[in-house]
Design a protein around this motif. Structure first.
Motif, PDB file in Angstrom:
ATOM      1  N   ALA A   1       9.037   0.102   3.750  1.00 20.77           N
ATOM      2  CA  ALA A   1       7.925   0.831   4.365  1.00 20.77           C
ATOM      3  C   ALA A   1       6.912   1.269   3.304  1.00 20.77           C
ATOM      4  O   ALA A   1       5.699   1.231   3.539  1.00 20.77           O
ATOM      5  CB  ALA A   1       8.449   2.039   5.136  1.00 20.77           C
ATOM      6  N   ILE A   2       7.417   1.661   2.132  1.00 19.12           N
ATOM      7  CA  ILE A   2       6.504   2.028   1.041  1.00 19.12           C
ATOM      8  C   ILE A   2       5.771   0.754   0.586  1.00 19.12           C
ATOM      9  O   ILE A   2       4.556   0.767   0.337  1.00 19.12           O
ATOM     10  CB  ILE A   2       7.268   2.712  -0.121  1.00 19.12           C
ATOM     11  CG1 ILE A   2       7.904   4.028   0.382  1.00 19.12           C
ATOM     12  CG2 ILE A   2       6.344   2.996  -1.301  1.00 19.12           C
ATOM     13  CD1 ILE A   2       8.901   4.676  -0.587  1.00 19.12           C
ATOM     14  N   ALA A   3       6.503  -0.368   0.543  1.00 24.20           N
ATOM     15  CA  ALA A   3       5.864  -1.641   0.190  1.00 24.20           C
ATOM     16  C   ALA A   3       4.798  -2.017   1.221  1.00 24.20           C
ATOM     17  O   ALA A   3       3.719  -2.500   0.867  1.00 24.20           O
ATOM     18  CB  ALA A   3       6.912  -2.746   0.077  1.00 24.20           C
TER      19      ALA A   3
ATOM     20  N   THR B   1       9.211  17.112  -2.867  1.00 23.80           N
ATOM     21  CA  THR B   1      10.657  16.892  -3.048  1.00 23.80           C
ATOM     22  C   THR B   1      11.054  15.406  -3.006  1.00 23.80           C
ATOM     23  O   THR B   1      12.240  15.100  -2.940  1.00 23.80           O
ATOM     24  CB  THR B   1      11.442  17.640  -1.940  1.00 23.80           C
ATOM     25  OG1 THR B   1      10.922  17.234  -0.663  1.00 23.80           O
ATOM     26  CG2 THR B   1      11.319  19.140  -2.064  1.00 23.80           C
ATOM     27  N   CYS B   2      10.067  14.499  -3.036  1.00 25.61           N
ATOM     28  CA  CYS B   2      10.401  13.095  -2.736  1.00 25.61           C
ATOM     29  C   CYS B   2      10.794  12.300  -3.979  1.00 25.61           C
ATOM     30  O   CYS B   2      10.308  11.180  -4.187  1.00 25.61           O
ATOM     31  CB  CYS B   2       9.257  12.416  -1.997  1.00 25.61           C
ATOM     32  SG  CYS B   2       7.754  12.247  -2.964  1.00 25.61           S
ATOM     33  N   TRP B   3      11.696  12.854  -4.762  1.00 26.43           N
ATOM     34  CA  TRP B   3      12.102  12.187  -6.007  1.00 26.43           C
ATOM     35  C   TRP B   3      12.785  10.856  -5.730  1.00 26.43           C
ATOM     36  O   TRP B   3      12.599   9.892  -6.487  1.00 26.43           O
ATOM     37  CB  TRP B   3      13.011  13.111  -6.833  1.00 26.43           C
ATOM     38  CG  TRP B   3      12.327  14.400  -7.116  1.00 26.43           C
ATOM     39  CD1 TRP B   3      12.561  15.604  -6.542  1.00 26.43           C
ATOM     40  CD2 TRP B   3      11.217  14.592  -8.006  1.00 26.43           C
ATOM     41  NE1 TRP B   3      11.682  16.547  -7.012  1.00 26.43           N
ATOM     42  CE2 TRP B   3      10.849  15.949  -7.920  1.00 26.43           C
ATOM     43  CE3 TRP B   3      10.497  13.752  -8.857  1.00 26.43           C
ATOM     44  CZ2 TRP B   3       9.796  16.490  -8.651  1.00 26.43           C
ATOM     45  CZ3 TRP B   3       9.457  14.285  -9.595  1.00 26.43           C
ATOM     46  CH2 TRP B   3       9.112  15.650  -9.494  1.00 26.43           C
ATOM     47  N   GLY B   4      13.553  10.807  -4.674  1.00 26.57           N
ATOM     48  CA  GLY B   4      14.234   9.545  -4.325  1.00 26.57           C
ATOM     49  C   GLY B   4      13.225   8.458  -3.986  1.00 26.57           C
ATOM     50  O   GLY B   4      13.306   7.333  -4.498  1.00 26.57           O
ATOM     51  N   ASN B   5      12.266   8.797  -3.113  1.00 26.44           N
ATOM     52  CA  ASN B   5      11.265   7.794  -2.739  1.00 26.44           C
ATOM     53  C   ASN B   5      10.395   7.401  -3.940  1.00 26.44           C
ATOM     54  O   ASN B   5       9.964   6.253  -4.047  1.00 26.44           O
ATOM     55  CB  ASN B   5      10.380   8.323  -1.603  1.00 26.44           C
ATOM     56  CG  ASN B   5      11.101   8.272  -0.262  1.00 26.44           C
ATOM     57  OD1 ASN B   5      12.081   7.551  -0.105  1.00 26.44           O
ATOM     58  ND2 ASN B   5      10.621   9.046   0.703  1.00 26.44           N
ATOM     59  N   ARG B   6      10.163   8.355  -4.839  1.00 25.93           N
ATOM     60  CA  ARG B   6       9.390   8.026  -6.054  1.00 25.93           C
ATOM     61  C   ARG B   6      10.166   6.995  -6.886  1.00 25.93           C
ATOM     62  O   ARG B   6       9.596   6.041  -7.416  1.00 25.93           O
ATOM     63  CB  ARG B   6       9.103   9.290  -6.871  1.00 25.93           C
ATOM     64  CG  ARG B   6       8.255   9.022  -8.113  1.00 25.93           C
ATOM     65  CD  ARG B   6       7.752  10.299  -8.760  1.00 25.93           C
ATOM     66  NE  ARG B   6       6.691  10.922  -7.984  1.00 25.93           N
ATOM     67  CZ  ARG B   6       6.791  12.099  -7.350  1.00 25.93           C
ATOM     68  NH1 ARG B   6       7.900  12.800  -7.411  1.00 25.93           N
ATOM     69  NH2 ARG B   6       5.772  12.576  -6.674  1.00 25.93           N
TER      70      ARG B   6
ATOM     71  N   SER C   1       0.474  -1.880  -4.852  1.00 26.13           N
ATOM     72  CA  SER C   1      -0.589  -0.951  -5.248  1.00 26.13           C
ATOM     73  C   SER C   1       0.009  -0.049  -6.322  1.00 26.13           C
ATOM     74  O   SER C   1       1.196  -0.171  -6.653  1.00 26.13           O
ATOM     75  CB  SER C   1      -1.049  -0.108  -4.050  1.00 26.13           C
ATOM     76  OG  SER C   1      -0.065   0.871  -3.728  1.00 26.13           O
ATOM     77  N   ASP C   2      -0.782   0.883  -6.793  1.00 27.87           N
ATOM     78  CA  ASP C   2      -0.243   1.882  -7.720  1.00 27.87           C
ATOM     79  C   ASP C   2       0.913   2.627  -7.012  1.00 27.87           C
ATOM     80  O   ASP C   2       0.763   3.031  -5.855  1.00 27.87           O
ATOM     81  CB  ASP C   2      -1.383   2.849  -8.078  1.00 27.87           C
ATOM     82  CG  ASP C   2      -0.862   4.070  -8.799  1.00 27.87           C
ATOM     83  OD1 ASP C   2      -0.423   3.929  -9.945  1.00 27.87           O
ATOM     84  OD2 ASP C   2      -0.847   5.163  -8.176  1.00 27.87           O
ATOM     85  N   PRO C   3       2.064   2.802  -7.667  1.00 31.02           N
ATOM     86  CA  PRO C   3       3.222   3.403  -6.978  1.00 31.02           C
ATOM     87  C   PRO C   3       2.961   4.812  -6.448  1.00 31.02           C
ATOM     88  O   PRO C   3       3.369   5.137  -5.324  1.00 31.02           O
ATOM     89  CB  PRO C   3       4.313   3.441  -8.049  1.00 31.02           C
ATOM     90  CG  PRO C   3       3.877   2.519  -9.123  1.00 31.02           C
ATOM     91  CD  PRO C   3       2.398   2.338  -9.019  1.00 31.02           C
ATOM     92  N   GLU C   4       2.288   5.654  -7.220  1.00 35.62           N
ATOM     93  CA  GLU C   4       2.086   7.031  -6.760  1.00 35.62           C
ATOM     94  C   GLU C   4       1.125   7.059  -5.574  1.00 35.62           C
ATOM     95  O   GLU C   4       1.293   7.855  -4.654  1.00 35.62           O
ATOM     96  CB  GLU C   4       1.581   7.900  -7.923  1.00 35.62           C
ATOM     97  CG  GLU C   4       1.791   9.385  -7.733  1.00 35.62           C
ATOM     98  CD  GLU C   4       3.256   9.822  -7.547  1.00 35.62           C
ATOM     99  OE1 GLU C   4       4.178   9.168  -8.067  1.00 35.62           O
ATOM    100  OE2 GLU C   4       3.464  10.836  -6.851  1.00 35.62           O
ATOM    101  N   GLU C   5       0.145   6.153  -5.561  1.00 32.34           N
ATOM    102  CA  GLU C   5      -0.766   6.062  -4.409  1.00 32.34           C
ATOM    103  C   GLU C   5       0.019   5.654  -3.154  1.00 32.34           C
ATOM    104  O   GLU C   5      -0.121   6.268  -2.085  1.00 32.34           O
ATOM    105  CB  GLU C   5      -1.869   5.030  -4.690  1.00 32.34           C
ATOM    106  CG  GLU C   5      -2.752   4.770  -3.464  1.00 32.34           C
ATOM    107  CD  GLU C   5      -3.863   3.749  -3.715  1.00 32.34           C
ATOM    108  OE1 GLU C   5      -4.297   3.586  -4.881  1.00 32.34           O
ATOM    109  OE2 GLU C   5      -4.306   3.122  -2.731  1.00 32.34           O
ATOM    110  N   ALA C   6       0.880   4.657  -3.312  1.00 36.03           N
ATOM    111  CA  ALA C   6       1.683   4.211  -2.157  1.00 36.03           C
ATOM    112  C   ALA C   6       2.562   5.354  -1.655  1.00 36.03           C
ATOM    113  O   ALA C   6       2.701   5.572  -0.445  1.00 36.03           O
ATOM    114  CB  ALA C   6       2.539   3.014  -2.554  1.00 36.03           C
ATOM    115  N   LEU C   7       3.122   6.107  -2.605  1.00 35.79           N
ATOM    116  CA  LEU C   7       4.012   7.209  -2.248  1.00 35.79           C
ATOM    117  C   LEU C   7       3.260   8.312  -1.491  1.00 35.79           C
ATOM    118  O   LEU C   7       3.746   8.831  -0.484  1.00 35.79           O
ATOM    119  CB  LEU C   7       4.624   7.771  -3.532  1.00 35.79           C
ATOM    120  CG  LEU C   7       5.752   8.754  -3.385  1.00 35.79           C
ATOM    121  CD1 LEU C   7       6.947   8.117  -2.689  1.00 35.79           C
ATOM    122  CD2 LEU C   7       6.186   9.258  -4.775  1.00 35.79           C
TER     123      LEU C   7
END
Ligand code: GLN
Length: 349
Positions: free
Chosen positions: A155-157, A199-204, A218-224
């Motif tokens: 989903a993040i992808a 708190t989304c350390w796992g998803n990060r 995309s940039d990972p933090e933007e996607a997150l």
């Protein structure tokens, strides 16, 4: 037997067979397109499901996102939305809870709209994981890393795969897409966003691993950020039912008439929902309800009866797999009563 009698006999037999065949026709036709339940049936069933499961207290609110633990656990709503835009409801219909993972198939639809279903298959995957929705192990054991757009990694992808020139545009496309499926404005629950983003350390970790493996676009933090915002969109039971009814209606929102996706891609999306919509409980869910569905840790679930209607329910207390206990029971009860399981009438048990 002469040739004449033989052919006369054959003629008699074929007439008899034709008559028998004709007699069978209505049965066959009705097996293929069962009569739609009436408005009364739908209303009776949502009322019954509500009454039957309102006292169930099993499970617990999600608490890994701190704010979700503060949502009143007693809330419970059930709704059916048909492909002609009628909604039958019981219990709580106004309270806006966070859509969470129920948003995922709709963003997958957006990616399909922009780049075709092959993009989902090749750049994310379409296999169930058999592992929890937030599994990091899946990223290591599967050679393609992400497996489908309904678990967190995929989903993040999918969020990163949406074609957009900026973070702002990425968010607007995703938000507008969800609103289009619901047929109305959907607010972002800012408190939910902040609570989850902090708190989304796992998803990060997941986003960074995907990026490392070339499976984030995309940039990972933007996607997150955009993914977390997508999960924080507020919906009520009625909105969820209409989102499902849009899929039941071949991709056209029954309230607004807006086409949200091509009809030919709806089966592909529903296939992913059938195999992975309930994460590592998807097999169990297909066994009991037999319907492509999607759940979220906000307590919402939407199930689609393809070509006909959608059943949605909401209640915050979740089981171990992160699926709402009351919502599951209400939906499989209704699916069982109506006998609408994809593979034949399911018992709902
Ligand atoms: N936003 C939630 C998360 O990423 C969604 C999970 C869910 O609804 N299952 O953890």
């Amino acid at each position: 037997m002469t040739r004449v009698t033989l052919s006369r006999n054959l003629a008699m037999w074929s007439t008899a067979l034709a008559v028998a065949g004709l007699a069978l026709l209505p049965a066959i036709a009705s097996a293929q397109s069962p009569a739609e339940p009436t408005a009364k049936d739908f209303q009776r069933l949502v009322d019954e499901a509500y009454a039957k499961f309102k006292d169930v207290t099993e499970g617990a609110n999600a608490n890994y996102i701190p704010i979700l633990d503060t949502v009143p656990s007693e809330l419970f709503g059930v709704a059916i939305a048909t492909r002609d835009g009628k909604v039958y409801a019981a219990g709580e219909q106004d309270y806006r809870f966070s859509i969470q993972s129920v948003s995922k198939p709709f963003t997958a639809a957006l990616v399909m709209n922009q780049q075709g279903p092959q993009a989902i298959r090749e750049k994310i995957g379409v296999e169930p994981t058999g592992l929890a929705f937030n599994s990091k192990l899946a990223l290591e054991i599967y050679p393609d890393r992400s497996v489908n757009p309904l678990v967190n990694a995929g989903a993040i992808a999918a969020v990163s795969l949406v074609q957009a020139a900026s973070e702002d545009e990425r968010w607007k496309l995703i938000h507008d897409n969800l609103q289009g499926f619901a047929g109305g404005e959907l607010p972002v629950l800012e408190e939910v966003y902040t609570s989850e983003y902090e708190t989304c350390w796992g998803n990060r970790g997941i986003a960074n691993l995907l990026y490392n493996y070339g499976r984030l676009y995309s940039d990972p933090e933007e996607a997150l950020r955009v993914y977390t915002r997508q999960c924080s969109v507020g919906v009520n039971t009625h909105d969820l039912a209409v989102m499902g009814a849009t899929l039941a209606n071949g991709g056209v929102n029954p309230l607004t008439g807006r086409r949200m996706m091509p009809a030919e891609h709806v089966p592909e999306l529903l296939a992913i929902m059938a195999t992975a919509g309930f994460y590592d409980e998807s097999g169990e869910w297909m066994y009991s309800a037999g319907l492509p569905s999607k759940t979220g840790v906000g307590g919402g679930i939407v199930a689609v009866v393809p070509g006909r209607f959608a059943i949605a329910a909401f209640s915050p207390r979740l089981n171990e797999a992160g699926n709402s206990v009351r919502a599951m029971r209400a939906i499989s009860f209704i699916a069982g009563e109506l006998g609408v399981g994809l593979y034949g009438p399911n018992t709902g048990e």
